[in-house]
Design a protein around this motif. Structure first.
Motif, mmCIF file in Angstrom:
data_model
loop_
_atom_site.group_PDB
_atom_site.id
_atom_site.type_symbol
_atom_site.label_atom_id
_atom_site.label_comp_id
_atom_site.label_asym_id
_atom_site.label_seq_id
_atom_site.Cartn_x
_atom_site.Cartn_y
_atom_site.Cartn_z
ATOM 1 N N SER A 258 -9.092 2.421 2.604
ATOM 2 C CA SER A 258 -8.327 3.670 2.449
ATOM 3 C C SER A 258 -8.058 3.953 0.968
ATOM 4 O O SER A 258 -8.172 5.092 0.512
ATOM 5 N N ALA A 259 -7.701 2.900 0.235
ATOM 6 C CA ALA A 259 -7.426 3.071 -1.201
ATOM 7 C C ALA A 259 -8.686 3.537 -1.935
ATOM 8 O O ALA A 259 -8.627 4.429 -2.789
ATOM 9 N N VAL A 260 -9.824 2.927 -1.593
ATOM 10 C CA VAL A 260 -11.091 3.318 -2.231
ATOM 11 C C VAL A 260 -11.418 4.778 -1.885
ATOM 12 O O VAL A 260 -11.868 5.553 -2.742
ATOM 13 N N PHE B 189 -5.533 8.359 -8.436
ATOM 14 C CA PHE B 189 -4.730 8.232 -7.217
ATOM 15 C C PHE B 189 -5.329 7.154 -6.312
ATOM 16 O O PHE B 189 -6.476 7.273 -5.863
ATOM 17 N N GLY B 190 -4.548 6.116 -6.037
ATOM 18 C CA GLY B 190 -5.020 5.009 -5.205
ATOM 19 C C GLY B 190 -4.981 3.678 -5.945
ATOM 20 O O GLY B 190 -4.971 2.616 -5.328
ATOM 21 N N ALA C 177 -1.816 1.884 -5.244
ATOM 22 C CA ALA C 177 -1.861 1.397 -3.863
ATOM 23 C C ALA C 177 -2.606 0.063 -3.801
ATOM 24 O O ALA C 177 -2.169 -0.876 -3.126
ATOM 25 N N ILE C 178 -3.721 -0.034 -4.525
ATOM 26 C CA ILE C 178 -4.473 -1.298 -4.581
ATOM 27 C C ILE C 178 -3.608 -2.387 -5.219
ATOM 28 O O ILE C 178 -3.537 -3.516 -4.730
ATOM 29 N N PHE D 7 0.838 -1.198 0.000
ATOM 30 C CA PHE D 7 0.000 0.000 0.000
ATOM 31 C C PHE D 7 0.879 1.256 0.000
ATOM 32 O O PHE D 7 0.654 2.186 -0.785
ATOM 33 N N LEU E 144 -13.536 1.976 -12.619
ATOM 34 C CA LEU E 144 -13.593 3.423 -12.376
ATOM 35 C C LEU E 144 -13.794 4.223 -13.663
ATOM 36 O O LEU E 144 -13.601 5.428 -13.686
ATOM 37 N N LEU F 236 -0.888 -3.458 -2.824
ATOM 38 C CA LEU F 236 -1.520 -4.192 -1.720
ATOM 39 C C LEU F 236 -1.837 -5.641 -2.139
ATOM 40 O O LEU F 236 -1.493 -6.597 -1.439
ATOM 41 N N LEU G 80 -6.861 -1.105 4.759
ATOM 42 C CA LEU G 80 -6.029 -0.537 3.693
ATOM 43 C C LEU G 80 -6.810 -0.444 2.385
ATOM 44 O O LEU G 80 -6.714 0.550 1.664
ATOM 45 N N LEU G 81 -7.601 -1.487 2.091
ATOM 46 C CA LEU G 81 -8.426 -1.455 0.873
ATOM 47 C C LEU G 81 -9.424 -0.304 0.922
ATOM 48 O O LEU G 81 -9.615 0.425 -0.059
ATOM 49 N N LEU H 131 -9.253 7.141 -1.201
ATOM 50 C CA LEU H 131 -8.345 7.991 -1.982
ATOM 51 C C LEU H 131 -8.813 8.114 -3.434
ATOM 52 O O LEU H 131 -8.768 9.192 -4.023
ATOM 53 N N LEU H 132 -9.274 6.979 -3.989
ATOM 54 C CA LEU H 132 -9.775 7.005 -5.369
ATOM 55 C C LEU H 132 -10.991 7.922 -5.478
ATOM 56 O O LEU H 132 -11.147 8.671 -6.446
#
Lengths: 169, 276
Positions: free
Chosen positions: B20-22, A71-72, A75-76, A57, A122, A79, B17-18, B24-25
């Motif tokens: 949090s990522a969502v 953005f993110g 990170a996914i 992450f 998305l 992870l 964490l997942l 942020l998206l």
């Protein structure tokens, strides 16, 4: 300086620097290795799925700051790669170099696929184009090759966890 | 017992964490300011390092590129020889065609960039990741560049500025599919929306009224309709295929971009902002 979190910050920052300045200059079919993804995979293999998720992450967020995709997403991707690497490493009975490379390949593929699928959900269907197969192959192979130095870096970052897990196997 | 507790804790950590990522998206999709600022700050810090590293590793990069193109070099050499012979013959014909094209563009009122000021820039680096086409240019807000300004080469539109720092800016390429552009087909009343397909310089044009005839080979340019983020009449490319859905009264077209996106060295940022 001895705290694993601080050492992992150093490892991720170094990987991000190398990714931005050097790794992206060397491409095959327009695709370069993904050092930050490899760090996530190595952390998962050294410290398990949870450690892989956290490091993946963080390293993904680092890459998110350098790219233009939502953005993110990175990170996914990091992870997922870290978790898959941790789970596969836990599931293997014995350790061998070729097995480590296979795990790195599979984990990086899982990370890239999760990136493309999440991006498509998305509203970015272009991320799931035919080019994904090229990215899967090249990033998978380079991850398998780069996982050994990455494992050394992660063992330096978290020596206790590495020893504990090695002893538990 | 301890093992199952550890597994439970791992599940909670991964889930958080997942989430949090969502989150942020979601923030990013709503155009959150801090995300843009953070990306610009990182761009400011890393850009000089990237330029220096690019210079240092260029001999190795050239060797790398040669090594991985070796297999294709012989075949490419033969193809190029044949093509060279053919092109020599075509030069005369092309120079006449070029004159005719210039006259045609003037006739239909395409002044390209016209009097709008541009900032000449040099491409300093390409994409960092493997997804999403982007370029980094060596000028930024100090040269008057702002977000969403169009970027062109001598051949036509290539993208728009999406990140700006003081001395750098990042361009998202039109081919990446990350944004759409309104276009008109020169010489007709047809208008539509073009979007990249994530690959090379090919675009897909949709929302064209099927009652308006669009021919293969027709030239497309930005429409510049009200609210468009692009000025009118920036050349985009030529129509390579037309498909008509009579039931939906809609045509779709394939467009091949004029600008060659491979090995771009220079690009111009058009200092243009939509009115209002």
């Amino acid at each position: 300086m001895n705290h694993p979190a601080l050492r992992y910050v150093i490892v991720i920052a170094t990987a991000a620097f190398l990714q931005y300045t050097v790794i992206t200059q060397f491409r095959i079919a327009g695709v370069s290795a993904d050092l930050l993804l490899v760090i996530a995979i190595a952390a998962g293999m050294i410290g398990g799925a949870e450690r892989g998720a956290i490091v993946g992450f963080a390293s993904g967020l680092c890459l998110d700051l350098m790219v233009t995709t939502p953005f993110g997403l990175c990170a996914i991707s990091g992870l997922v790669a870290g978790v898959v690497a941790g789970l596969l490493e836990d599931a293997t009975v014995h350790s061998a170099r070729w097995l480590t490379m296979v795990i790195a390949f599979v984990a990086s593929s899982a990370g890239i696929l999760s990136f493309a699928i999440a991006g498509t959900l998305l509203g970015r269907p272009d991320l799931l184009s035919g080019h994904v197969l090229t990215i899967l192959a090249i990033v998978g192979i380079t991850s398998a090759a780069l996982v050994f130095p990455a494992l050394r870096a992660c063992r330096w970052a978290d020596p206790e966890d590495a020893l504990l897990r090695a002893a538990a196997r | 017992m301890a093992s199952s507790r550890r597994r439970g804790r791992a599940r909670i950590t991964i889930s958080l964490l997942l989430l949090s990522a969502v989150l942020l998206l979601t923030l990013d999709s709503r155009g959150s300011g801090p995300v843009q600022s953070a990306r610009s700050a990182v761009l400011s810090v890393l850009s000089p390092l990237g330029s220096a590293a690019s210079t240092v590793v260029s001999p190795f990069r050239n060797a790398w590129n040669s090594a991985f193109d070796q297999g294709n070099l012989k075949q490419e050499n033969e193809t190029l020889r044949e093509e060279n012979d053919r092109l020599k013959g075509d030069i005369t014909a092309n120079s006449i065609a070029k004159q005719q094209l210039q006259q045609l563009l003037q006739l239909v009122g395409i002044p390209f960039v016209g009097d709008t000021p541009v900032v000449h820039t040099r491409v300093v680096s390409g994409a960092v990741g493997n997804f999403g086409d982007r370029l980094e240019l060596d000028k930024g807000s100090n040269a008057g560049i702002e977000r969403n300004m169009p970027v062109v080469t001598g051949e036509g539109l290539i993208g728009k500025v999406i990140e700006v720092s003081e001395n750098r800016c990042v361009v998202s390429l039109l081919s990446s599919g990350t944004f759409r552009v309104g276009f008109s087909v020169v010489g007709t009343a047809a208008i539509g929306i073009a979007q990249g397909s994530g690959g090379d310089g090919s675009l897909r044009g949709t929302n064209i009224d099927s009652r308006l005839a669009v021919a293969v080979g027709a030239i497309t340019a930005t429409s510049g309709l009200a609210g468009s983020p692009f000025p009118p009449n920036l050349p985009i490319g030529t129509v390579t295929a037309v498909r008509t859905n009579e039931a939906a009264l809609e045509s779709t077209v394939d467009i091949s971009m004029f600008a060659n996106l491979n090995n771009l060295v220079y690009a111009d940022v058009v200092l243009w902002k939509p009115a209002g």
